[in-house]
Design an enzyme around this catalytic site. Structure first.
Site, PDB file in Angstrom:
ATOM      1  N   GLY A  84      46.787  37.732  33.705  1.00 30.36           N
ATOM      2  CA  GLY A  84      45.678  37.890  34.562  1.00 30.36           C
ATOM      3  C   GLY A  84      45.382  39.377  34.607  1.00 30.36           C
ATOM      4  O   GLY A  84      46.116  39.977  34.920  1.00 30.36           O
ATOM      5  N   GLY A 107      42.902  40.785  36.477  1.00 25.53           N
ATOM      6  CA  GLY A 107      42.136  41.303  37.787  1.00 25.53           C
ATOM      7  C   GLY A 107      42.618  42.334  38.333  1.00 25.53           C
ATOM      8  O   GLY A 107      43.415  43.269  38.063  1.00 25.53           O
ATOM      9  N   PHE A 108      42.220  42.274  39.874  1.00 26.18           N
ATOM     10  CA  PHE A 108      42.774  43.444  40.639  1.00 26.18           C
ATOM     11  C   PHE A 108      44.071  43.392  40.681  1.00 26.18           C
ATOM     12  O   PHE A 108      44.742  44.575  40.564  1.00 26.18           O
ATOM     13  CB  PHE A 108      42.190  43.284  41.877  1.00 26.18           C
ATOM     14  CG  PHE A 108      40.832  43.874  42.156  1.00 26.18           C
ATOM     15  CD1 PHE A 108      40.282  45.032  41.887  1.00 26.18           C
ATOM     16  CD2 PHE A 108      39.697  42.685  42.342  1.00 26.18           C
ATOM     17  CE1 PHE A 108      39.136  45.484  42.041  1.00 26.18           C
ATOM     18  CE2 PHE A 108      38.317  43.243  42.230  1.00 26.18           C
ATOM     19  CZ  PHE A 108      38.100  44.584  42.121  1.00 26.18           C
ATOM     20  N   GLY A 109      45.121  42.216  41.008  1.00 27.09           N
ATOM     21  CA  GLY A 109      46.318  42.311  41.044  1.00 27.09           C
ATOM     22  C   GLY A 109      47.066  42.606  39.569  1.00 27.09           C
ATOM     23  O   GLY A 109      48.029  43.559  39.469  1.00 27.09           O
ATOM     24  N   VAL A 129      46.241  31.522  28.469  1.00 29.49           N
ATOM     25  CA  VAL A 129      47.372  30.880  28.908  1.00 29.49           C
ATOM     26  C   VAL A 129      47.209  29.359  29.251  1.00 29.49           C
ATOM     27  O   VAL A 129      46.388  29.117  30.039  1.00 29.49           O
ATOM     28  CB  VAL A 129      47.989  31.726  29.943  1.00 29.49           C
ATOM     29  CG1 VAL A 129      49.256  30.891  30.558  1.00 29.49           C
ATOM     30  CG2 VAL A 129      48.178  33.052  29.651  1.00 29.49           C
ATOM     31  N   GLU A 139      25.566  38.561  50.457  1.00 25.28           N
ATOM     32  CA  GLU A 139      25.139  39.556  49.552  1.00 25.28           C
ATOM     33  C   GLU A 139      23.926  38.898  48.570  1.00 25.28           C
ATOM     34  O   GLU A 139      23.130  39.512  48.239  1.00 25.28           O
ATOM     35  CB  GLU A 139      26.322  40.180  48.667  1.00 25.28           C
ATOM     36  CG  GLU A 139      27.121  40.937  49.592  1.00 25.28           C
ATOM     37  CD  GLU A 139      28.277  41.330  49.100  1.00 25.28           C
ATOM     38  OE1 GLU A 139      29.005  40.803  48.094  1.00 25.28           O
ATOM     39  OE2 GLU A 139      29.117  42.272  49.674  1.00 25.28           O
ATOM     40  N   ASP A 195      45.009  36.069  44.571  1.00 26.49           N
ATOM     41  CA  ASP A 195      44.034  34.819  44.957  1.00 26.49           C
ATOM     42  C   ASP A 195      45.158  33.397  44.654  1.00 26.49           C
ATOM     43  O   ASP A 195      44.800  32.235  45.193  1.00 26.49           O
ATOM     44  CB  ASP A 195      42.890  34.605  44.443  1.00 26.49           C
ATOM     45  CG  ASP A 195      41.774  35.702  45.173  1.00 26.49           C
ATOM     46  OD1 ASP A 195      42.207  36.277  45.871  1.00 26.49           O
ATOM     47  OD2 ASP A 195      40.757  35.533  44.567  1.00 26.49           O
ATOM     48  N   ALA A 205      40.723  42.039  47.117  1.00 20.98           N
ATOM     49  CA  ALA A 205      41.261  42.830  46.245  1.00 20.98           C
ATOM     50  C   ALA A 205      42.304  43.877  46.775  1.00 20.98           C
ATOM     51  O   ALA A 205      43.362  43.879  46.206  1.00 20.98           O
ATOM     52  CB  ALA A 205      40.071  43.556  45.782  1.00 20.98           C
TER      53      ALA A 205
END
Lengths: 438, 438
Positions: A29, A31-33, A97, A189, A318, A333
């Site tokens: 992954g 993403g942010f992590g 994956v 938003e 997440d 995040a």
């Protein structure tokens, strides 16, 4: 340096390091992590491979702008390879994956490849949660991926185009009704941006319809919108949304989504446009790990963020259900990034034979949200306020966290342009593809 | 103001003007010709409707940059509505034109709508021409639409990603071989940009492959590339392409396109990536009009650009075969735009009862092309030169012709950024969609 090998004995081709010079950390992954974990492991005595099904890191907090024709996808996406190019111990793999073989310590890639790990960091994120109604997904897109954003953009813009050439008044009304399910930051938003698109950007562009008459309904199950924010800030966001012409329905659930409308509580609302931001569920990583998960599929991790029973498998972001002071950490995040830093320090500590930090501790730096042009809400420690200054802080912080000078400059210019002209710059309906060479 | 009406007698719902205050000019197609015609008819005593299947005007000369990850689609696309918003006598319809009913003077829209015209301007452009092999389209995308550009971008970027995880050397080579069929400006621009992408932007980003070893082959049927340019300029472009590492094969035809490669003359070249820029064929407008067409489907128009036998139907741009001094006019934006201005003046003359200009005359202002970063060729009257200055002229002219300050600024910044950093800013592989609500 990992190289590609065939293994005669295994049914899968193993993409494995040729000469084992350092323990191999595989991150699933980007993403942010995942990206933060990779960065934190640069210059450390490990070998790193980060895998993502996409070739880019996506800055999700601004994805609602792609969906509402304010930005292009590439403005908030960076190729993982380019971001990590200079990090000599790190490789990037674009691959799907499909599972994890815990016994063999392998990540399974596609149908016939595998990658050995010494340490595994699972950071596979979350997808939209339709709460047992997967059939609603096609009718009510969520906003998690670039594709989602482009689908929503196409649907929103096409609705006005279809209304312009629709002679039947009832159908025209349904085309000009937007229902957003979910009153968290994304729903807020999006509804604000759609309201501004309709009432400002599109004003005067049509001859048969008046886009300013567009109906935008935000449906929220809980008693108020933005439950993760202090009540008085949520109240101000509520007021701002109403000023923008968004109808807010709280304490109501969507019971059905159909081609021609939604059931909100016991009321049928005719609409051609439903957008789903009501909740997320974790990626299937819990199943891959045979781990204990909560009702949203998040892996119940230990205090050091390992999966129970597997000291070399970490779950962050997440996909993880981490608990602090008896409370679950939110899917944000900053949580994912702090978890990534912690996990990197644990792995480095173990590799070096040092004592790793005992448990993860999340430090809450505050939360921000934006409600349309020039209005934000800020909750940082004791500072809690709403308005233009909050919006500027939101914009500054988010542009700061974008990757690369190019994206920062382009996003800044486009926000400024929209702010001053009320226009939105990416009003392009890209038709769905008809199928190409796979 | 047109309003939408149902017609009891007709099987199609007629979108027709309620009170006829001025003759209705319908323009089919929002490309260079159609948009220019609409603009030229603003403030004139006519009512105008411009129809396009897309909601935007596309600046095609920079589409190769979208395909090679230099720009985003919205940077070179403008919503037709926004462009024509202030033009009170003009409406925009996003619709699929399915035919023309000449007897009833109607443009047929989709399956059940129609629009009456007094004057019709057909400016429906052209698509890629596979010369009797439509089955090659899926294997070898052309570059005419935004979708085409995104498909090529995905294919080019994905080829490197697939090569990175491919253990078989032959397959890896095929993935890193790009064949471009057609040596006109588009093929030249694309092959140069792919060469720079591989040898500069992607250099150092991979661990298992060396993108600088990418093989790029440009196949051209005629004896030389860029036949529309003077020979010595084409020769300089040829040299520049070779410097960039593009193999040029002239005087050779592609005899077959298969999943695993192409037949160039009698040689089989293993490749996973074929891009088709070998020719265009006109839209089916000729069939709609039952008109006499050439072998590429272009309507053989009269000297006043009307379709033979129909004094109120004009055909312009790539759909028209116009002849001047015994030579066919080329399929270029300036030709389409000058034709549009001429046709607008003919219509206005007739409406006003004045003598319209007798025949169309094309004034050739010169041609420009670009071959990679910092190298262009210019042929304007007696001025014929190649190099950096020519590239700067190309860039200046093209940015000038872009619509709107936002697009001009964003394109300029991105060209400058690519020029100085050798990076390309939109390296985002957006996966193909899995199907959504239509």
């Amino acid at each position: 340096m990992t190289t590609i090998q065939r293994q005669g004995t295994a049914s899968r081709k193993n993409i494995q390091e040729k000469t084992k010079i350092a323990p191999h950390v595989v991150i699933v992954g980007g993403g942010f992590g995942g990206l933060q974990a990779a960065k934190a492991l640069g210059d450390q005595p490990v070998q790193v491979t980060i895998i993502d099904r996409n070739n880019f890191h996506l800055f999700q907090p601004m994805l609602y702008q792609v969906a509402t024709a304010g930005l292009s996808p590439a403005d908030i996406a960076n190729p993982l390879r380019a971001v990590l190019e200079k990090q000599a111990n790190t490789g990037v793999l674009m691959a799907e994956v499909t599972g994890i073989d815990i016994d063999q310590q392998q990540v399974l890639l596609g149908e016939n490849q595998a990658l050995h790990y010494d340490y595994l960091i699972v950071a596979t994120g979350a997808t939209s949660n339709y709460f047992g109604h997967p059939e609603w997904e096609k009718l009510a897109p969520g906003l998690k991926s670039v594709n989602d954003a482009l689908v929503i953009r196409r649907q929103v813009l096409s609705a006005f185009e279809a209304a312009e050439r629709e002679p039947d008044e009832q159908k025209r009304k349904a085309l000009l009704t937007f229902v957003l399910v979910g009153g968290g930051p994304t729903g807020v938003e999006l509804s604000g941006a759609i309201a501004e698109l309709a009432r400002q950007s599109l004003k005067g562009d049509f001859r048969h319809i008046d886009p300013t008459m567009t109906r935008i309904v935000l449906v929220q199950g809980p008693k108020r919108i933005l439950p993760s924010f202090p009540a008085h800030l949520a109240e101000q966001a509520n007021k701002k949304l109403q000023q923008l012409g968004v109808e807010i329905r709280t304490g109501l659930h969507v019971k059905e989504v159909r081609q021609d409308g939604v059931m909100i509580g016991d009321e049928h609302l005719a609409t051609e446009n439903v957008i789903w931001t009501a909740g997320v569920k974790a990626s299937p990583a819990g199943e891959w790990l045979h781990a204990d998960v909560d009702h949203d599929g998040r892996v119940k991790v230990q205090q050091d963020l390992t999966a129970p029973g597997h000291s070399n498998i970490f779950v962050i972001g997440d996909t993880a259900l981490a608990t602090q002071n008896g409370k679950h950490l939110p899917g944000l995040a900053p949580v994912a990034m702090q978890e990534a830093n912690y996990v990197a320090s644990v792995i480095v500590g173990r590799v070096r034979g040092e004592m790793p930090p005992a448990r993860f501790h999340y430090f809450d730096k505050g939360t921000l949200a934006t409600v349309g042009r020039g209005f934000g809400i800020v909750s940082i420690g004791p500072a809690r306020f709403a308005g233009l200054l909050a919006w500027l802080i939101w914009l500054f912080v988010h542009i700061l966290f974008l990757i690369g000078a190019r994206n920062r400059l382009l996003v800044f210019i486009q926000y400024a342009w929209t702010y001053f002209t009320f226009q939105r710059g990416t009003r392009v309906i890209v038709p769905e593809e008809k199928g190409h060479k796979p």
